[in-house]
Scaffold this active site. Structure first.
Site, PDB file in Angstrom:
ATOM      1  N   ARG A  52      53.376  58.869  38.196  1.00 46.33           N
ATOM      2  CA  ARG A  52      52.162  58.676  38.973  1.00 46.33           C
ATOM      3  C   ARG A  52      52.413  59.255  40.355  1.00 46.33           C
ATOM      4  O   ARG A  52      53.241  58.747  41.106  1.00 46.33           O
ATOM      5  CB  ARG A  52      51.845  57.172  39.015  1.00 46.33           C
ATOM      6  CG  ARG A  52      50.944  56.734  40.121  1.00 46.33           C
ATOM      7  CD  ARG A  52      50.348  55.367  39.888  1.00 46.33           C
ATOM      8  NE  ARG A  52      51.274  54.245  39.909  1.00 46.33           N
ATOM      9  CZ  ARG A  52      51.876  53.738  40.996  1.00 46.33           C
ATOM     10  NH1 ARG A  52      51.705  54.289  42.179  1.00 46.33           N
ATOM     11  NH2 ARG A  52      52.672  52.702  40.899  1.00 46.33           N
TER      12      ARG A  52
ATOM     13  N   TYR B 212      57.169  51.172  48.505  1.00 46.20           N
ATOM     14  CA  TYR B 212      58.188  50.897  47.482  1.00 46.20           C
ATOM     15  C   TYR B 212      58.865  52.111  46.859  1.00 46.20           C
ATOM     16  O   TYR B 212      59.648  51.966  45.934  1.00 46.20           O
ATOM     17  CB  TYR B 212      57.601  50.009  46.379  1.00 46.20           C
ATOM     18  CG  TYR B 212      56.298  50.537  45.768  1.00 46.20           C
ATOM     19  CD1 TYR B 212      56.318  51.544  44.813  1.00 46.20           C
ATOM     20  CD2 TYR B 212      55.072  50.026  46.155  1.00 46.20           C
ATOM     21  CE1 TYR B 212      55.147  52.022  44.265  1.00 46.20           C
ATOM     22  CE2 TYR B 212      53.887  50.504  45.612  1.00 46.20           C
ATOM     23  CZ  TYR B 212      53.929  51.500  44.665  1.00 46.20           C
ATOM     24  OH  TYR B 212      52.776  51.979  44.131  1.00 46.20           O
TER      25      TYR B 212
ATOM     26  N   HIS C 123      49.057  53.355  42.989  1.00 51.12           N
ATOM     27  CA  HIS C 123      48.685  52.704  41.731  1.00 51.12           C
ATOM     28  C   HIS C 123      47.153  52.680  41.592  1.00 51.12           C
ATOM     29  O   HIS C 123      46.584  53.067  40.575  1.00 51.12           O
ATOM     30  CB  HIS C 123      49.241  51.289  41.711  1.00 51.12           C
ATOM     31  CG  HIS C 123      48.696  50.430  40.624  1.00 51.12           C
ATOM     32  ND1 HIS C 123      48.996  50.641  39.296  1.00 51.12           N
ATOM     33  CD2 HIS C 123      47.841  49.376  40.657  1.00 51.12           C
ATOM     34  CE1 HIS C 123      48.348  49.727  38.565  1.00 51.12           C
ATOM     35  NE2 HIS C 123      47.645  48.964  39.366  1.00 51.12           N
TER      36      HIS C 123
HETATM   37  C1  LIG Z   1      48.110  40.647  32.096  1.00 56.24           C
HETATM   38  C2  LIG Z   1      48.036  41.346  33.384  1.00 56.24           C
HETATM   39  N1  LIG Z   1      48.921  41.065  34.350  1.00 56.24           N
HETATM   40  C3  LIG Z   1      48.860  41.677  35.549  1.00 56.24           C
HETATM   41  C4  LIG Z   1      47.902  42.615  35.813  1.00 56.24           C
HETATM   42  C5  LIG Z   1      47.816  43.287  37.189  1.00 56.24           C
HETATM   43  N2  LIG Z   1      48.219  44.686  37.073  1.00 56.24           N
HETATM   44  C6  LIG Z   1      47.307  45.672  36.943  1.00 56.24           C
HETATM   45  S1  LIG Z   1      48.007  47.162  36.687  1.00 56.24           S
HETATM   46  C7  LIG Z   1      49.567  46.521  36.747  1.00 56.24           C
HETATM   47  C8  LIG Z   1      50.755  47.408  36.529  1.00 56.24           C
HETATM   48  C9  LIG Z   1      50.677  48.109  35.214  1.00 56.24           C
HETATM   49  O1  LIG Z   1      51.771  48.955  35.046  1.00 56.24           O
HETATM   50  P1  LIG Z   1      51.892  49.938  33.801  1.00 56.24           P
HETATM   51  O2  LIG Z   1      51.732  49.156  32.540  1.00 56.24           O
HETATM   52  O3  LIG Z   1      53.157  50.690  33.966  1.00 56.24           O
HETATM   53  O4  LIG Z   1      50.639  50.900  33.905  1.00 56.24           O
HETATM   54  P2  LIG Z   1      50.274  51.940  35.045  1.00 56.24           P
HETATM   55  O5  LIG Z   1      49.390  51.230  36.024  1.00 56.24           O
HETATM   56  O6  LIG Z   1      51.541  52.408  35.654  1.00 56.24           O
HETATM   57  O7  LIG Z   1      49.513  53.025  34.362  1.00 56.24           O
HETATM   58  C10 LIG Z   1      49.511  45.152  36.996  1.00 56.24           C
HETATM   59  C11 LIG Z   1      50.695  44.275  37.170  1.00 56.24           C
HETATM   60  C12 LIG Z   1      46.982  42.889  34.784  1.00 56.24           C
HETATM   61  N3  LIG Z   1      46.005  43.782  34.931  1.00 56.24           N
HETATM   62  N4  LIG Z   1      47.076  42.263  33.586  1.00 56.24           N
END
Ligand SMILES: Cc1ncc(C[n+]2csc(CCOP(=O)(O)OP(=O)(O)O)c2C)c(N)n1
Ligand SMILES: Cc1ncc(C[n+]2csc(CCOP(=O)(O)OP(=O)(O)O)c2C)c(N)n1
Ligand SMILES: [Mg+2]
Ligand SMILES: [Mg+2]
Lengths: 325, 370, 325, 370
Positions: B262, B275, B266
């Site tokens: 990415r 970070y 985020h």
């Molecule tokens: C069950 C749940 N816990 C926490 C969140 C908050 N949250 C949204 S995106 C994210 C990180 C996701 O990381 P990843 O799976 O690597 O996907 P990326 O955003 O990097 O595409 C978090 C913790 C959420 N949406 N759902």
């Protein structure tokens, strides 16, 4: 007409609907070869094979989550969660997905899913085998919550639930599974979701209840009739959508209300009923509503369980309380 | 004891596939084996550029307060476009919340994407005939839905598969495990497509799991896991297509880990400088998936600066039109809130809707300004 | 005295208690290096290092489940769940374990765990970022449920929660995180769990509320005072154990009650309050209790959110309804 | 594609450890390396026999209606005794619901076990100073608690580990995944001890996961997985001890899969004949863990029929005494239901207790007979 107990009626409903509709299938832990730990899915495996009577891995989120996926791809899964206490690991899929997919997709997708689980106490079960979690689901918009109290209703309501286009939490009072037999028509019929039943007519006080509390209420009514107290018993059958008319009509008639449930008192479905009666029949109330419920504790296992569960004696006390106000 | 040879000392347990290097070079036979024609290359390129331009526009709108929080694709275009290009219209696609590129390729308009990120449920209204599922906010939950849909397709003897997108962070959730385990047991025709973009918000991949690769997690479920260069659109296309074909042929599921990055925040609510070091981001910019394909096309004489300019102009116009439409949309009626809860509105919702309408009527038809 | 907003007060509470007690630590998604998505754990990583300000994998059951294990082995974890909607994947560990370990072990073990989560609407969040799940936890015996409405209480209640030997669900009205600043004492103080606050005294009607509904109630009270209606506002601060005395005392004084909450109406905590008032102050009620709540739907995302959330106008309507009965 | 060599075609990914064969034969050097003395062998044997005798007694009580539903150990004695023997008193033990042998070894009396299965919460009252956790009914949840406890021990620089017991079925739950993943990331000193007894009630291990072994699931978490003959008490002791030592030395977690078999019903509420062939059970009876150790002891001249008779007599007396105590226990007071909910009883519980007492008082101090 054949006589069946409640669990046989459930089994019969599943069979009837699986014969009738090839998209209906059951899945869950031990529901296939073994026929379910309570035998609710007995002989489905033999009749419908492993693709429609599916033993899953031990994984409740897996069961409900994949069932949601099946439902949106044209099947009508009936998921069994082995015991009430094990709905919790599937909670997220029930409240964040099953309940919301129609909403989330603006009606493009919906989830014709039934989640069956035995619930409630009275079988001397180990921990987490005697829970009454109905309020969690009643508080979740998008779900229907159905609880039968007798074999006839159990079959008719389950068939209605399977045909319902919305997700239905179908809680089975396990304590009544084999408690008594009653006439159950063969083949196809439904008991409509959203309609309560006046299980006994009366004029002095209304007892509102569901599931395994219905026989307790009826026993109480019988006992009270000896003292010339006429008790009306309403078996809700469906908590959501609630048959508010039947409830309010009865309250208007009797002016006195006892609500009877097994779940802990605080934030139980009884508080919703009390609030609704307050909303709609305040001026008819001749006494404060009394809730006869489990106390606000974890339901004890076998040895002390009876001290937790509402029984005829406690229901009598509740009725005397509203009558003597 | 005999187990002294620990996992960590082992050779990588899964293959790593790359065809198109950061320098735009590729082994010609590998490319031929893809079975893609020049128009396919250009289509891939077009979608990747489109995603980037949409990102830019959405970010600008968000900064101006015209769009809500937005999750950019930036850096992950090859992973999304390469994989979605391998799908047939019969296949189901289950996105997370970052797959705008894949969704756009599958019949969801820019307008709809803007509506979603603008905070309207209407953005999730999948067009009839399109087999996408809605944006999924809770991490990893869509994995189980995809497995169920694929499993149902198998039961119905359909030849369709499901692909489900999720991030590296999602692999830590129980749902990931339960989903892959079911798929393995029931040999569901599903492709698990992990965009390992190295972060779950601020948490780096190494903190997410001690597993050397995400792909090797497939070993726990008895099926194949593959790591692919997620910034190489050719390799992504190839592994996804093969996984889909395998699934269709009854070969069961595959876990694909697309190693990518990415390149920005985020979401617009995040600040990556808190970070991660700027050098790391710079390093990954060198592996940019779009630059890479462009170099390749240019080297093959398939692309010119004028074509590039024309493409950008066209796409910008397309997106601009969607923005205009988006901003002209009338407010949705309040009935919207009530009418998708059940097949039929129960009495309590009817009453509550009525109450809300009365309240609005008392204030000239809308909420009072306070 | 320093001025702080609500999220700063929470941060200050964490710092204060972590300085004071080396067994206190925070864990959750993005709580370490990043300082939390709302910055509630800002600078804890710098001051207390990665072992007391722990970035976990993305796994809510993992966070709560391991925190339970830490708690029983002598630590005092404060787990952050990033948003209300993501409490659901940890539901099983909250209700089947955190809430029950004292019970299950007959007091040999207990779980001094705080689970913090931002909750409620009003920030134009995406789906599942605006939920109000307090009733689920209020219905679970063994849990305490605490919801602050201002910076002073937020700090004092959080310190009290961390010191509490029982598991506390601490829900933070995210819409108030940066809504206003107020004086917050430096260092150590607690606001006791189980004590409500009369946020404004009044005599004609009682509004019972918590969290982000408190400013709505106060705004309403202000508005009604212009019409010579005197509104008493009770900020519950703790739902479980409820300060029933303060509530009932107020109801006895005013005889008229409006309950205000964001969660959907059916089986919300408002129904429990209505039932309790019925139990204990029936004869004082001069009108049916009115519940002003979210409707029984999934809370909409940004564009239609305001149509869902109770506001001053709807609270005024509720008050007029009880007054005009 | 390069990934054509699928998992299924691979060599086993984890070692399988066996020392003591079904014939009671063992390689002497392997045995010496265990570092166990004859009194240890006898202690192991004693606990295994004790578990079997307790099982028999409990089953009989259940059939007479004097005990509730009971989950037998039968067939899994070596797995439980061998592993628990490797623990120090400093270590934490997290059971599922079938570890009576392990719990008894760790200071929980037969009486307590009877109380638990007789439906009294008092059976879960862990004696002071004993670092066991309570019986855990919901599958796999205890895994996360064990990881947390072990992680806390590490944070506090204690030299204690945690061992957590669970079944083959438990490996399908999300909690298994989240627990092992946390342990890998945080290098928690925990041993995951899976008793793969081939069934989760009626569901066979092959239906539970498509993974060739359960042990190889450790690969997904970046640490070591080992398969051990779960009916070989020596091998179980060895791998558990080494895993504990590794954990104590900062080497992180280990997943141990003890391959064993449940020789009877899942619980007294179950009927195994509904879902498995008698031949399969017979086949596993040949691998009986107790018979095997007895043969070994006899061959080594460490055991005689008179010692056997004496042991059985002693143990039966011990268990019989517990049964007598169990049956003489007075009913628990109703306060029990209310007093362990919170550190202090809140007003609603006080009122509800009061109400219950009044009700009982109205009926002569106990529930009315209906
Ligand atoms: C069950 C749940 N816990 C926490 C969140 C908050 N949250 C949204 S995106 C994210 C990180 C996701 O990381 P990843 O799976 O690597 O996907 P990326 O955003 O990097 O595409 C978090 C913790 C959420 N949406 N759902
Ligand atoms: C979360 C949960 N789901 C279902 C059950 C019901 N149940 C009790 S034991 C069992 C099978 C467990 O199998 P396994 O993990 O292999 O352990 P074993 O009984 O074979 O020792 C099931 C499904 C439960 N206790 N908890
Ligand atoms: Mg990521
Ligand atoms: Mg097993």
């Amino acid at each position: 007409m054949p006589q069946m107990n409640l669990v046989q009626a459930i089994n019969d409903a599943l069979k009837t609907e699986m014969r009738h509709d090839p998209t209906v299938l059951v899945l869950g832990e031990d529901v296939g070869v073994n026929g379910g730990v309570f035998r609710a899915t007995e002989s489905l495996y033999k009749e419908f094979g492993p693709d429609r009577s599916i033993d899953t891995p031990l994984s409740e989120a897996g069961i409900v989550g994949t069932a949601i996926g099946m439902a949106l791809n044209g099947l009508k899964p009936v998921a069994e969660i082995q015991f009430d206490g094990f709905l919790a690991p599937a909670f997220d899929h029930i409240i964040s997905h099953a309940a919301r997919i129609r909403w989330r997709s603006r009606g493009r997708f919906h989830v014709p899913l039934v989640i069956r689980a035995p619930y409630g106490g009275g079988i001397r079960g180990p921990e987490l085998h005697s829970e009454s979690p109905e309020a969690h689901y009643a508080h979740t918009p998008g779900l229907k919550v159905v609880i039968p109290s007798n074999p006839y209703d159990a079959k008719g309501l389950l068939i209605a639930a399977i045909r319902d286009p919305d997700p239905v939490i179908y809680l089975e009072p396990k304590r009544l599974y084999r408690a008594f037999r009653a006439e159950v028509p063969e083949g196809d019929y439904i008991v409509p979701i959203g309609k309560a039943r006046v299980a006994r007519e009366g004029s002095h006080v209304t007892v509102i209840c569901w599931g395994a509390m219905v026989p307790v209420a009826l026993g109480t009514a019988e006992k009270m009739s000896a003292q010339n107290v006429s008790v009306e018993v309403i078996d809700l059958r469906t908590l959501v959508p609630l048959d508010v008319e039947t409830v309010i009509e009865s309250v208007k008639k009797t002016g006195r209300v006892v609500i009877l449930h097994e779940a802990p008192k605080t934030c139980g479905f009884g508080s919703e009923l009390a609030a609704l009666v307050n909303d709609r029949a305040f001026e008819y109330l001749q006494a404060p509503i009394v809730r006869v419920t489990g106390p606000d504790v974890t339901i004890p296992t076998a040895q002390l369980e009876d001290y937790y569960l509402p029984d005829v004696g406690r229901c009598v006390r509740g009725i005397n309380k509203v009558l003597s106000y | 004891m005999a187990a002294k040879a620990t996992i960590a000392q082992r050779e990588p347990l899964v293959p790593f596939i790359q065809i198109l290097g950061p320098d735009g070079m590729a082994n010609p036979t590998d490319v031929v084996e893809l079975g893609l024609k020049p128009h396919d290359f250009k289509a891939l390129y077009r979608w990747m550029v489109a995603a980037r331009l949409f990102d830019e526009r959405a970010l600008a709108l968000q900064r101006q307060g015209r769009l809500g929080t937005y999750a950019p694709v930036l850096g992950q275009e090859a992973a999304q476009v390469g994989s979605a290009y391998a799908l047939t219209p019969e296949d189901w696609l289950f996105p997370s919340y970052r797959e705008h590129a894949a969704l756009a390729m599958r019949g969801q308009s820019w307008l709809q994407l803007l509506m979603f990120w603008g905070g309207s449920e209407e953005g999730n209204r999948i067009p009839e005939g399109v087999k996408n599922f809605m944006v999924c906010v809770p991490i990893a939950t869509q994995i189980l839905h995809a497995v169920g849909a694929a499993w149902a397709a198998k039961m119905k003897s359909e030849k369709s598969c499901a692909i489900v997108y999720f991030g590296d962070g999602a692999t830590s959730e129980g749902d990931f495990h339960e989903g892959l385990n079911f798929a393995g047991v029931f040999q569901a025709p599903v492709v698990f497509f992990c965009q390992n973009n190295q972060y779950a918000i601020s948490v780096p991949r190494t903190r997410q799991t001690a597993s050397q690769t995400i792909a090797q997690k497939a070993i726990a479920y008895g099926f194949e896991g593959i790591q692919v260069d997620g910034n190489d659109v050719f390799a992504v296309y190839k592994v996804t297509k093969e996984a889909l074909e395998k699934a269709r042929a009854g070969g069961g599921p595959t876990l694909i880990e697309a190693v990518t990055y990415r390149l920005t925040h985020h979401t617009t609510a995040d600040d990556w400088t808190r970070y991660r070091p700027a050098e790391e981001v710079e390093m990954w910019k060198q592996k940019d998936p779009i630059k890479r394909l462009k170099l390749y096309l240019e080297k093959q004489g398939l692309w010119s600066e004028s074509e590039e300019a024309k493409l950008i102009e066209e796409l910008k116009a397309e997106i601009a039109q969607a923005v205009t439409q988006y901003e002209a949309l009338p407010k949705r009626p309040v009935e919207d809130i009530f009418q998708y809860m059940y097949s039929e509105m129960p009495w309590n919702l009817k009453e509550q809707l009525q109450e809300l309408k009365e309240y609005l009527a008392e204030h000239g038809g809308d909420l009072p300004k306070e």
